[in-house]
Design a protein around this motif. Structure first.
Motif, PDB file in Angstrom:
ATOM      1  N   ILE A 116       0.846  -1.183   0.007  1.00 20.63           N
ATOM      2  CA  ILE A 116      -0.005  -0.091   0.151  1.00 20.63           C
ATOM      3  C   ILE A 116       0.862   1.237   0.002  1.00 20.63           C
ATOM      4  N   GLN A 117       0.865   2.119  -0.870  1.00 19.50           N
ATOM      5  CA  GLN A 117       1.168   3.600  -0.821  1.00 19.50           C
ATOM      6  C   GLN A 117       0.319   4.615  -1.095  1.00 19.50           C
ATOM      7  N   GLU A 118      -0.165   5.043   0.008  1.00 14.29           N
ATOM      8  CA  GLU A 118      -1.132   6.294  -0.080  1.00 14.29           C
ATOM      9  C   GLU A 118      -0.456   7.516   0.167  1.00 14.29           C
ATOM     10  N   CYS A 119       0.733   7.507   1.058  1.00 12.19           N
ATOM     11  CA  CYS A 119       1.115   8.935   1.298  1.00 12.19           C
ATOM     12  C   CYS A 119       1.912   9.350   0.188  1.00 12.19           C
ATOM     13  N   TYR A 120       1.739  10.849  -0.109  1.00 12.49           N
ATOM     14  CA  TYR A 120       2.574  11.532  -1.307  1.00 12.49           C
ATOM     15  C   TYR A 120       4.039  11.753  -0.498  1.00 12.49           C
ATOM     16  N   TRP A 121       5.078  11.485  -1.629  1.00  9.77           N
ATOM     17  CA  TRP A 121       6.501  11.543  -1.069  1.00  9.77           C
ATOM     18  C   TRP A 121       6.963  12.495  -2.508  1.00  9.77           C
ATOM     19  N   GLY A 122       7.636  13.519  -2.138  1.00  7.51           N
ATOM     20  CA  GLY A 122       8.330  14.128  -3.157  1.00  7.51           C
ATOM     21  C   GLY A 122       7.862  15.558  -3.214  1.00  7.51           C
ATOM     22  N   GLU A 123       8.105  16.424  -4.391  1.00 10.55           N
ATOM     23  CA  GLU A 123       8.066  17.704  -4.481  1.00 10.55           C
ATOM     24  C   GLU A 123       6.439  18.067  -4.424  1.00 10.55           C
ATOM     25  N   PHE A 124       6.319  19.401  -3.827  1.00  6.27           N
ATOM     26  CA  PHE A 124       5.149  19.981  -3.732  1.00  6.27           C
ATOM     27  C   PHE A 124       5.003  21.388  -4.082  1.00  6.27           C
ATOM     28  N   SER A 125       4.193  21.937  -4.489  1.00  4.69           N
ATOM     29  CA  SER A 125       4.171  23.378  -4.580  1.00  4.69           C
ATOM     30  C   SER A 125       2.764  23.934  -4.600  1.00  4.69           C
ATOM     31  N   ARG A 126       2.634  25.320  -4.132  1.00  2.74           N
ATOM     32  CA  ARG A 126       1.233  26.014  -4.304  1.00  2.74           C
ATOM     33  C   ARG A 126       1.687  27.338  -4.383  1.00  2.74           C
ATOM     34  N   THR A 127       1.019  27.951  -5.239  1.00  2.00           N
ATOM     35  CA  THR A 127       1.040  29.338  -5.796  1.00  2.00           C
ATOM     36  C   THR A 127      -0.252  30.015  -5.527  1.00  2.00           C
ATOM     37  N   LEU A 128      -0.535  31.131  -4.720  1.00  2.00           N
ATOM     38  CA  LEU A 128      -1.797  31.664  -4.714  1.00  2.00           C
ATOM     39  C   LEU A 128      -1.612  33.153  -4.776  1.00  2.00           C
ATOM     40  N   ALA A 129      -2.601  33.860  -5.183  1.00  2.00           N
ATOM     41  CA  ALA A 129      -2.728  35.466  -5.179  1.00  2.00           C
ATOM     42  C   ALA A 129      -3.272  35.664  -3.896  1.00  2.00           C
ATOM     43  N   LEU A 130      -2.815  36.693  -3.168  1.00  4.67           N
ATOM     44  CA  LEU A 130      -3.033  37.138  -1.891  1.00  4.67           C
ATOM     45  C   LEU A 130      -4.444  37.820  -2.090  1.00  4.67           C
ATOM     46  N   PRO A 131      -5.553  37.862  -1.085  1.00  3.59           N
ATOM     47  CA  PRO A 131      -6.922  38.111  -1.465  1.00  3.59           C
ATOM     48  C   PRO A 131      -6.936  39.756  -1.220  1.00  3.59           C
ATOM     49  N   VAL A 132      -5.877  40.214  -0.434  1.00  5.82           N
ATOM     50  CA  VAL A 132      -5.882  41.683   0.300  1.00  5.82           C
ATOM     51  C   VAL A 132      -4.329  42.095  -0.153  1.00  5.82           C
ATOM     52  N   ALA A 133      -4.269  43.639   0.050  1.00  6.87           N
ATOM     53  CA  ALA A 133      -3.015  44.029  -0.232  1.00  6.87           C
ATOM     54  C   ALA A 133      -2.286  44.050   1.219  1.00  6.87           C
ATOM     55  N   VAL A 134      -0.874  43.446   1.019  1.00  2.00           N
ATOM     56  CA  VAL A 134      -0.109  43.352   2.224  1.00  2.00           C
ATOM     57  C   VAL A 134       1.134  44.000   2.181  1.00  2.00           C
ATOM     58  N   LYS A 135       1.906  44.207   3.345  1.00  4.04           N
ATOM     59  CA  LYS A 135       3.301  44.697   3.206  1.00  4.04           C
ATOM     60  C   LYS A 135       4.140  43.595   2.920  1.00  4.04           C
ATOM     61  N   GLU A 136       4.667  43.549   2.105  1.00  2.21           N
ATOM     62  CA  GLU A 136       5.509  42.341   1.645  1.00  2.21           C
ATOM     63  C   GLU A 136       6.645  42.193   2.483  1.00  2.21           C
ATOM     64  N   ASP A 137       7.377  43.468   2.928  1.00  3.60           N
ATOM     65  CA  ASP A 137       8.242  43.427   3.701  1.00  3.60           C
ATOM     66  C   ASP A 137       7.978  43.161   5.232  1.00  3.60           C
ATOM     67  N   GLU A 138       6.975  43.100   5.608  1.00  2.00           N
ATOM     68  CA  GLU A 138       6.420  42.788   7.067  1.00  2.00           C
ATOM     69  C   GLU A 138       5.819  41.384   7.171  1.00  2.00           C
ATOM     70  N   VAL A 139       6.613  40.487   7.231  1.00  2.00           N
ATOM     71  CA  VAL A 139       6.077  39.239   7.003  1.00  2.00           C
ATOM     72  C   VAL A 139       6.833  38.370   8.091  1.00  2.00           C
ATOM     73  N   SER A 140       6.006  37.319   8.690  1.00  4.84           N
ATOM     74  CA  SER A 140       6.917  36.216   9.517  1.00  4.84           C
ATOM     75  C   SER A 140       6.399  34.730   8.993  1.00  4.84           C
ATOM     76  N   ALA A 141       7.403  34.000   9.109  1.00  6.48           N
ATOM     77  CA  ALA A 141       7.012  32.572   8.863  1.00  6.48           C
ATOM     78  C   ALA A 141       7.795  31.836   9.910  1.00  6.48           C
ATOM     79  N   VAL A 142       6.763  30.969  10.399  1.00  6.06           N
ATOM     80  CA  VAL A 142       7.093  30.060  11.609  1.00  6.06           C
ATOM     81  C   VAL A 142       6.829  28.370  11.225  1.00  6.06           C
ATOM     82  N   LEU A 143       7.418  27.616  11.434  1.00  5.94           N
ATOM     83  CA  LEU A 143       7.219  25.921  11.188  1.00  5.94           C
ATOM     84  C   LEU A 143       7.243  25.365  12.538  1.00  5.94           C
TER      85      LEU A 143
END
Length: 166
Positions: A116-143
């Motif tokens: 059985i192999q149900e899990c996805y392994w490999g490359e993934f990608s998602r591109t989306l247009a942001l729905p509101v105007a943002v300050k692109e230089d005021e961003v934080s990303a946390v994992l």
């Protein structure tokens, strides 16, 4: 394992999608359904003529996201369990956010036969247009705990000004 083009369809729609979206499918070969998979034995490891091998195409996996806003911020959350932050790439340009990376299953070079192999392994990608105007230089990303959270400060929209008519 490469992702099939119709993986994001509901299970009920897979049979219909196989006939509607895959011109290379041989209609004489049986279609594997989840119900049939439980009773159908897996092909031999050296059997290179399986229906799913013929249908397999190289499509990067698509990352599921939640996008919402608070009074001050636009928040994007993505489930990235099992992905190291070194394997993630997050970028923004002109209001278009791209999240991409690689999910590695580890060392499966010794696998002689998958059951059985149900899990996805490999490359993934998602591109989306942001729905509101943002300050692109005021961003934080946390994992944290397998969830990537990206927070942008929103651009304040000016209130409409009342114009006096004379």
């Amino acid at each position: 394992m490469a992702r099939k083009q119709n993986d994001d369809l509901l299970i009920e729609d897979e049979l219909a999608a196989a006939f509607l979206n895959d011109d290379s499918m041989d209609l004489a070969e049986p279609v594997a359904t989840p119900q049939a998979a439980a009773t159908t034995p897996a092909p031999a490891a050296n059997d290179t003529n399986t229906a799913w091998d013929d249908q397999e195409e190289d499509f990067p996996g698509q990352l599921a996201v939640d996008v919402y806003e608070t009074d001050e911020n636009l928040i994007i959350k993505a489930r990235t369990a099992g992905v190291n932050k070194e394997d993630l790439d997050v970028s923004i340009s002109d209001g278009i956010l791209t999240i991409s990376g690689t999910l590695s299953s580890g060392d499966d070079t010794t696998v002689s036969r998958w059951h059985i192999q149900e899990c996805y392994w490999g490359e993934f990608s998602r591109t989306l247009a942001l729905p509101v105007a943002v300050k692109e230089d005021e961003v934080s990303a946390v994992l944290k705990d397998g969830v990537l959270t990206i927070s942008f400060a929103k651009v304040k929209q000016e209130q409409a000004k009342k114009i006096a008519i004379q």
